[in-house]
Design an enzyme around this catalytic site. Structure first.
Site, PDB file in Angstrom:
ATOM      1  CG  ASP A  72      -0.394   0.073   2.521  1.00 26.89           C
ATOM      2  OD1 ASP A  72      -1.124   0.341   3.473  1.00 26.89           O
ATOM      3  OD2 ASP A  72       0.833  -0.127   2.671  1.00 26.89           O
ATOM      4  N   PRO A  73       0.305   2.425  -0.199  1.00 31.21           N
ATOM      5  CG  PRO A  73      -1.117   4.000  -1.155  1.00 31.21           C
ATOM      6  CD  PRO A  73      -1.125   2.709  -0.397  1.00 31.21           C
TER       7      PRO A  73
END
Length: 229
Positions: free
Chosen positions: A65-66
């Protein structure tokens, strides 16, 4: 519905955007962006797809995920916006790149040059709350990005999938390994890089695979200054 991606990915992913799960995800994100600090900024969410059209993808580097710190995430796995320190995992990627291909490490983390050559920098979850890793898992992003991986896997032109770490390697089941190349190793995070990432030579192996397919290899050397174009 409003077109969210402005290239051939739109037709590939349109059934996902029209699905019930995406409607729920959209409502969840509206609430989150209204009441929380969410990364990346909304206009960057689909940047990986915008930068690397479906028909141009040669390589996929799959992230989780970011980044969840200020001004880091911009929609592309492992890449950070110019002006932000290079995160530890990306520093280790640069070290492996240097030992594998002799590429000079740079002091920015903006990976647009890779994306422009056909390297899709895809996270499996495309948003995150500030300071809360994995906070947007299980809300629907995985279905959309799994659909993207599967679509690439079934495309006539094969793809090199680079899977670092357990979460990425779990996506191998979505990939037709008879027609595509899958390169797996430990994650470049400082917690695991010494357990099989260093020395795995993913960049030269990717280029060997591309050349065997009759494709141009990737020039992995990043410019000393970030390329905004």
């Amino acid at each position: 519905m409003k077109q969210l991606i402005h290239n051939d990915w739109w037709e590939v992913l349109k059934p996902q955007f029209e699905s019930a799960y995406y409607a729920q995800l959209h409502n969840f994100l509206k609430e989150e962006y209204t009441h929380q600090t969410i990364y990346p900024e909304m206009h960057h969410i689909f940047e990986a797809f915008e930068w690397t059209p479906f028909s141009k993808v040669k390589v996929v580097i799959l992230g989780q995920d970011p980044y969840h710190g200020p001004n880091q995430a911009h929609g592309c796995s492992f890449s950070v916006l110019p002006g932000v320190p290079v995160p530890p995992s990306l520093q280790n990627i640069y070290k492996e790149l240097q030992s594998d291909l002799g590429c000079t490490p740079v002091n920015h983390g903006y990976l647009k040059k890779w994306a422009d050559q056909g390297v899709l920098l895809l996270n499996s979850v495309l948003t995150v709350r500030a300071g809360q890793a994995y906070s947007h898992r299980g809300h629907g992003w995985e279905q959309l990005t799994d659909a993207a991986i599967h679509a690439l896997s079934e495309r006539p032109k094969p793809v090199v999938f680079i899977l670092w770490g357990r979460a990425a390697r779990n996506k191998k089941q979505l990939i037709n390994t008879k027609t595509n190349i899958v390169l797996e190793s430990a994650h470049p995070s400082p917690l695991s890089a010494n357990r099989g990432f260093f020395g795995s030579r993913p960049f030269s192996k990717t280029n060997e695979a591309l050349q065997a397919m009759g494709e141009q290899p990737i020039d992995w050397q990043l410019p000393a200054e970030p390329n905004y174009r």
